[in-house]
Enzyme design. Structure first.
Site, mmCIF file in Angstrom:
data_model
loop_
_atom_site.group_PDB
_atom_site.id
_atom_site.type_symbol
_atom_site.label_atom_id
_atom_site.label_comp_id
_atom_site.label_asym_id
_atom_site.label_seq_id
_atom_site.Cartn_x
_atom_site.Cartn_y
_atom_site.Cartn_z
ATOM 1 N N CYS A 142 6.223 -34.523 0.821
ATOM 2 C CA CYS A 142 6.008 -33.077 0.837
ATOM 3 C C CYS A 142 6.261 -32.480 2.229
ATOM 4 C CB CYS A 142 4.621 -32.727 0.303
ATOM 5 S SG CYS A 142 4.482 -30.996 -0.212
ATOM 6 N N LYS A 163 3.975 -19.596 -4.539
ATOM 7 C CA LYS A 163 3.730 -21.025 -4.456
ATOM 8 C C LYS A 163 4.436 -21.761 -5.591
ATOM 9 C CE LYS A 163 0.045 -24.505 -4.222
ATOM 10 N NZ LYS A 163 -1.419 -24.762 -4.263
ATOM 11 N N SER A 192 3.626 -29.017 -5.276
ATOM 12 C CA SER A 192 2.590 -28.087 -4.837
ATOM 13 C C SER A 192 2.898 -27.700 -3.391
ATOM 14 C CB SER A 192 1.208 -28.741 -4.933
ATOM 15 O OG SER A 192 0.204 -27.883 -4.445
ATOM 16 N N HIS A 235 4.962 -34.570 -5.191
ATOM 17 C CA HIS A 235 3.777 -35.424 -5.051
ATOM 18 C C HIS A 235 3.676 -36.424 -6.194
ATOM 19 C CE1 HIS A 235 1.753 -33.509 -1.615
ATOM 20 N NE2 HIS A 235 2.183 -32.357 -2.099
ATOM 21 N N GLU A 237 2.351 -39.139 -6.022
ATOM 22 C CA GLU A 237 1.071 -39.841 -5.897
ATOM 23 C C GLU A 237 -0.090 -39.080 -6.546
ATOM 24 O OE1 GLU A 237 0.747 -36.933 -2.525
ATOM 25 O OE2 GLU A 237 2.347 -37.991 -3.589
ATOM 26 N N ARG A 249 -9.769 -24.547 -7.059
ATOM 27 C CA ARG A 249 -10.159 -24.266 -5.669
ATOM 28 C C ARG A 249 -9.649 -22.903 -5.230
ATOM 29 N NH1 ARG A 249 -6.522 -27.533 -1.998
ATOM 30 N NH2 ARG A 249 -5.186 -25.792 -2.641
#
Length: 302
Positions: A142, A163, A192, A235, A237, A249
């Site tokens: 990233c 985003k 992300s 990502h 992972e 969040r």
């Protein structure tokens, strides 16, 4: 074969429950075997979660892996205890005399800053420069992928209008390259981030290859032709619920985030998302360890 980590590391218990083959450092010293030495530069705020995510992928290999965690000395992390860092992490100064078979540099929530405005940028530059002579292969994730493109190849990033968050389809090219050996022609992976990388800029650099991009021509998997640097703008992972937790969040913070694309069943945040990128994540990390670390690294560094 196992990954070797301290028994007290919080990830140890989680991975043990998942039947990941792990070995504590005390037992590992009794085995006459040359493990792969991997250093992880963990720039993520939630370090314990990132540790578990990466160790899970590194543990799915027939190779024994010994992991060293690194944190930046020039940045004080506010989301992890100092006792955790003191017990399980080292700084660049303490390991710069060593050589490693592989290195992973994680993402970081600093995308909206210019690289030079990041308070640990000079330290990260030293690490990336050092890796040229002290590490066989480096995997950047990233923001670290964008940092590597900028530092090593002069390719910048740009701010996105909104985003980029969700699980996106990707198509592969250069299918004979070993890093993506076994990949389907189209596969899913989560993203992300608030910034992007120009596909045209990467393709214009003769030192680089784009191995996979989104169907909207957003580069995802890139590799240098000397096979030293691998860059992932997404990502692999991530856990199945990581994007959901990021969404919750941001809602709690009042940021009015967009629902991650192609993620929640029926686009309903109340429904549990599926983990639809797990197999390709394991495959990429196994390919990296095998073809770019194990088969390329010398048995004894000189």
């Amino acid at each position: 074969m196992p990954i070797t980590i301290p028994k007290q590391l919080p990830a140890h218990a989680t991975l043990e429950k998942e039947n990941i083959f792990i070995m504590d450092t005390v037992r590992a010293t009794t085995q006459d075997i040359r493990p792969l030495n991997i250093v992880i530069v963990n720039l993520m705020p939630e370090k314990e979660r990132t540790e578990t995510q990466l160790l899970r992928l590194l543990g799915n290999s027939p190779l024994q892996v010994l992991v060293t965690f690194l944190h930046t000395a020039t940045h004080d992390s506010k989301t992890v205890s100092k006792s955790h860092l003191n017990q399980f992490y080292q700084t660049f100064h303490s390991i710069k005399h060593k050589r490693f078979d592989g290195m992973i540099i994680t993402g970081a929530p600093v995308e909206m800053l210019a690289f030079e405005e990041v308070n640990y940028w000079e330290e990260l530059k030293m690490i990336m420069e050092w890796s040229k002579t002290h590490v066989t292969s480096v995997l950047h994730i990233c923001w670290a992928a964008q940092a590597a493109l900028y530092y090593h190849y002069g390719i910048g990033k740009y701010a996105l209008p909104a985003k980029c968050t969700g699980v996106f389809p990707h198509t592969i090219s250069h299918s004979t390259v070993e890093l993506i050996r076994g990949f389907d022609d189209e596969f899913l992976a989560p993203h992300s981030r608030y910034t992007g990388t120009s596909l045209a800029d990467v393709q214009a650099d003769s030192r680089l290859m784009v191995l996979a991009a989104t169907t909207d021509d957003d580069p995802f998997i890139m590799i240098s032709k000397d096979e030293k640097h691998i860059m992932l703008t997404g990502h692999f992972e991530y856990d199945f619920d990581t994007l959901a937790e990021e969404y919750d969040r941001d809602r709690t913070k009042g940021l009015n985030p967009a629902i991650p694309k192609n993620y929640f069943p029926d686009n309903n945040p109340k429904k549990t998302p599926l983990h639809r990128w797990r197999s390709h994540a394991h495959l990429l990390f196994s390919n990296w360890l095998n073809y770019y670390v194990y088969q390329e690294t010398p048995y004894e560094w000189k």
